[in-house]
Motif scaffolding. Sequence first.
Motif, mmCIF file in Angstrom:
data_model
loop_
_atom_site.group_PDB
_atom_site.id
_atom_site.type_symbol
_atom_site.label_atom_id
_atom_site.label_comp_id
_atom_site.label_asym_id
_atom_site.label_seq_id
_atom_site.Cartn_x
_atom_site.Cartn_y
_atom_site.Cartn_z
ATOM 1 N N GLY A 191 0.807 -1.222 0.000
ATOM 2 C CA GLY A 191 0.000 0.000 0.000
ATOM 3 C C GLY A 191 0.831 1.258 0.000
ATOM 4 N N GLY A 192 2.046 1.161 -0.585
ATOM 5 C CA GLY A 192 2.915 2.328 -0.665
ATOM 6 C C GLY A 192 3.715 2.589 0.593
ATOM 7 N N ARG A 193 3.585 1.710 1.602
ATOM 8 C CA ARG A 193 4.305 1.910 2.867
ATOM 9 C C ARG A 193 5.358 0.810 3.020
ATOM 10 N NH1 ARG A 193 1.111 5.607 5.781
ATOM 11 N NH2 ARG A 193 2.192 5.188 7.750
ATOM 12 N N TYR A 194 6.504 1.168 3.606
ATOM 13 C CA TYR A 194 7.594 0.215 3.788
ATOM 14 C C TYR A 194 7.276 -0.715 4.961
ATOM 15 C CZ TYR A 194 10.566 2.688 0.497
ATOM 16 O OH TYR A 194 11.088 3.241 -0.644
ATOM 17 N N VAL A 195 7.426 -2.030 4.723
ATOM 18 C CA VAL A 195 7.107 -3.033 5.743
ATOM 19 C C VAL A 195 8.191 -4.102 5.765
ATOM 20 C CG1 VAL A 195 4.605 -2.680 5.578
ATOM 21 C CG2 VAL A 195 5.724 -4.346 4.076
ATOM 22 N N LEU A 196 8.134 -4.946 6.823
ATOM 23 C CA LEU A 196 9.080 -6.055 6.967
ATOM 24 C C LEU A 196 8.307 -7.371 7.020
ATOM 25 C CD1 LEU A 196 11.492 -4.566 9.672
ATOM 26 C CD2 LEU A 196 11.902 -4.760 7.211
ATOM 27 N N PRO A 197 8.863 -8.470 6.445
ATOM 28 C CA PRO A 197 8.195 -9.778 6.461
ATOM 29 C C PRO A 197 8.472 -10.523 7.775
ATOM 30 C CG PRO A 197 10.195 -9.917 5.133
ATOM 31 C CD PRO A 197 10.105 -8.510 5.633
#
Length: 495
Positions: A191-197
């Motif tokens: 959604g355009g936001r930086y995330v971590l798995p």
Amino acid sequence: MDEATARILEFGKIRDLLAGVTVTAPGAELARALHPLPGREAVAQALAQTAEMCRLLEDRGRPPLGGSADLRPLLRELDLEGAFLAPEDLLAVLFSLDATADCRRYFSAEQVAPRLFELSRGLQVPSGLRDALRSSIGERGEILDGASFALGDLRRQIRTARERLRRTLENMLNDERYAGVFQEHLITERGGRYVLPVKVEHKGRVKGFVHDESSSGQTLYVEPASTLADNNHLQSLLREEKREEERILKRLSDEVRLEHDLLLANQELLALLDLRAAVARFSQRTDAVVPTLSTEAEISLRQARHPLLLMTAHGSDRDEPAVPIDLLLGAGADSLIISGPNTGGKTVALKTLGLLCLMVRCGLPVPCHPDSRIYLFEPVFADIGDEQSIERNLSTFSGHLARLRFILEQAGDRSLVLLDELGTGTDPAEGGALAMAVLDDLRRKGAKTVATTHLNLVKGYAVLNEGVENAAVEFDRTTLRPTYRLHYGVPGASN
């Protein structure tokens, strides 16, 4: 032309033979350009322009038309209030302006091509619009940082915000406190936001917001709480960038809208120049020439060849050379009767004559000897082929009658009439009588008629009537093969 008239002989296929037509000239424009031109002066002008283009092709190569495009749909979009063009559409406008400028230089050889030079002077390049587009739109259709100071500044801030976010997230990936928590050593976006798995069994060890999960359900994509503010700031900058890009596109679209009429005028000229270049290449490929335009109703096409016997509809050369034929009907004669064996080339002779006459009327050079002469017939009528129709309740013979009636109603003293297998399809005696009546009527109207026949009555008609000539397609009785040549003054036997 009328539908009944337009059976004329594969004329549409000539467009396929004009190798080199680019997207400058859309199909509808090209079709209009290939319609018979209005009058002798227009035909002579088109032929002279093509002759100049042949010289330019030899001297300078092809004109630089490849970047031009059909701008009409884009300009129609701008008719709507508040509408603006996408970057790739603005790039098409820029490429067309570049092609316009390049063509002005290409056609600057006034001594070599004075008519095309004069024509190209109508091409106008609005430098303000061109410079604005070049400084704002990149070659891949992207909006450049230099399109505005605000956009350049926003993109610098966005790069800085992204670098800060990535550093924060990379530090988390490398932090020993989170060993074994992450499914992969990877920063991604949701959604355009930086995330971590994050592994689902360790979801409680990373405080933050779950934006998505993998299809297997084993991985959660988490935005850490420590990056929430930075992610929000980045999203705010991206929204500002979007608004600034839209403002730039509206500004550029307004500049294009102001040049609406000029861009359309350029496109019409580029399409015409593109057509002349295509015709010149066709002329070179087929050894076509410009015949003398006669002021008297006569036909003297020497060593004429049908284009589709020289090259295929896809533009490739034929393996076997075409046999040239002389198509002759002097000013003192009004009818030519061609007879001889089947497969001897009678119908091809008719089609060659009709097609070459129409090509000249459209301003196209034709494959024949340079000493040829031709009158600009208007219109050309043809009754060639079988118009049998179950749906319309037409037999082969009644189909011919319907076309003959139309031709007799419309033909005049400037007409060329082509009749294949005149009088066939019924009793030979009655068919011969009908054929002679048709010829009589066309002669009274002053039309020039070329007909093929197997009927002895019609061959005899040519012998007995002044102004009517016989011609026979040649047949080699030794090899039992046609030679496809025409012999004038004698009728041919049907084999």
